[in-house]
Write an enzyme that holds these catalytic residues in place. Structure first.
Site, short mmCIF file in Angstrom:
data_model
loop_
_atom_site.label_atom_id
_atom_site.label_comp_id
_atom_site.label_asym_id
_atom_site.label_seq_id
_atom_site.Cartn_x
_atom_site.Cartn_y
_atom_site.Cartn_z
N ALA A 48 0.83 -1.20 0.00
CA ALA A 48 0.00 0.00 0.00
C ALA A 48 0.86 1.25 0.00
CB ALA A 48 -0.92 -0.01 1.21
N LYS A 99 -5.86 -9.07 -3.40
CA LYS A 99 -6.17 -10.47 -3.74
C LYS A 99 -5.48 -11.40 -2.73
CE LYS A 99 -1.87 -10.63 -5.35
NZ LYS A 99 -0.83 -11.31 -4.57
#
Length: 338
Positions: free
Chosen positions: A16, A97
């Site tokens: 992130a 995912k």
């Protein structure tokens, strides 16, 4: 003018920080509203660097009326819990995912998002790069003759042992990490009626996770897909179509940098043709697609569930392959007598 989507990030994951936060900051259709972390110091430090609010705890982001959507980059085993909580709180969700660790949970989350009219997007980035559509166009045009097989590989070198990818309790393992890429690539290349013929996995008994494996899939018409994935291998990041008259290879298939200009390699009749394409930022395009889904009421991609079903089937086939058959047991018994 359509207002930007106000998004909060749950956690301070390395991916992130490196890829998604800069992408949020660079776009006009999203605004980073907050960073939520269980560690208040981490939240403050990251929020200060990105000029947004720091929130203590993930739930704080779900209770915040200024937050429209959340990005979930948590370990895989935590995805379903926080995706479900976010949807129930009325937030749109962009999640790393896999969306969940089972196909059943994946289906449940997709149904929940549909029932509440919320966008739920699994953050698989590479399908947003146009090099894949161009490759499919070439194959469909007959550039390699009649398609016979597809091969995709995504493997990376071993990381530090404390990496969450090696944590069974956090949903780690090669299949759920790098395996997602070749499986999704096969779905894009060959369609949604793929079936698993067999699979094997390399398992680290000490860590309790798979560190690599291969799978053989096929279409009803007999076109095969050979897939490889790994967390303890030389780096490979490619796929190729093979046909009756040639072969088309896509290098840097899954994680091309934003400034990478793709080159598709077409081999046919002893000649090699390079199809050169413009550079694209697939991360920025993925963020834009999520913002568009939020504002237009976009429905979840059905490939998310198809991918989850295939991953579950591959894991089951690999588990069966790892069990000794009757002949092996007889051999072990014979050796024991000896």
């Amino acid at each position: 003018m359509t207002p930007p989507v106000r998004i909060a990030v749950l956690g301070a994951a390395d991916f992130a920080r490196r890829r998604m936060l800069p992408a949020f900051a660079a776009r006009e259709d999203v605004v980073l509203a907050a960073i939520a972390s269980r560690d208040p110091d981490k939240a403050r430090a990251l929020a200060g660097a990105h000029r947004c609010r720091a929130l203590h705890g993930y739930a704080a982001a779900l209770e915040d009326d200024d937050v429209e959507a959340v990005y979930v980059p948590l370990p895989a085993a935590l995805h379903a819990r926080w995706v479900r909580a976010a949807l129930l709180a009325g937030k749109h969700v962009l999640a790393e995912k896999p969306l969940a660790t089972t196909a059943g949970e994946t289906a449940e989350l997709l149904d929940l998002a549909r029932s509440r009219g919320l966008a739920l997007v699994e953050n698989v980035l590479f399908p947003h790069h146009s090099q894949h559509a161009r490759a499919r166009e070439l194959v469909a045009s007959g550039a390699i003759g009649e398609l016979r097989s597809f091969r995709a590989e995504f493997t990376v070198p071993r990381r530090a042992e404390d990496d969450i990818r090696y944590r069974a309790d956090l949903g780690g393992g090669a299949l759920s990490d790098t395996g997602v890429y070749p499986v999704r690539a096969a779905l894009l290349a060959l369609g949604d009626d793929l079936r698993v013929a067999g699979a094997v996995a390399v398992r680290d008994a000490r860590l309790g996770v798979d560190t690599g494996g291969t799978a053989l899939l096929h279409t009803p018409e007999g076109v095969s897909a050979q897939l490889a994935f790994g967390l303890d291998d030389a780096y490979r990041n490619t796929y190729a179509y093979a046909g009756t008259e040639g072969r088309l290879t896509v290098g840097r298939a899954f994680t091309p940098p934003a400034d990478h200009a793709p080159v598709l390699r077409l081999e046919r009749g002893g000649e090699v043709t390079e199809v050169r394409l413009a550079a694209e930022d697939q991360v920025a395009r993925a963020v834009g697609a999520f913002a568009h889904a939020v504002r237009t009421g976009g429905m979840p991609d059905p490939d998310v569930l198809r991918q989850a079903v295939l991953l579950e089937d591959i894991a089951a086939r690999a588990a069966v392959a790892a069990k000794p058959g009757p002949e092996e047991n007889e051999l072990k018994d014979f050796r024991h007598v000896e």
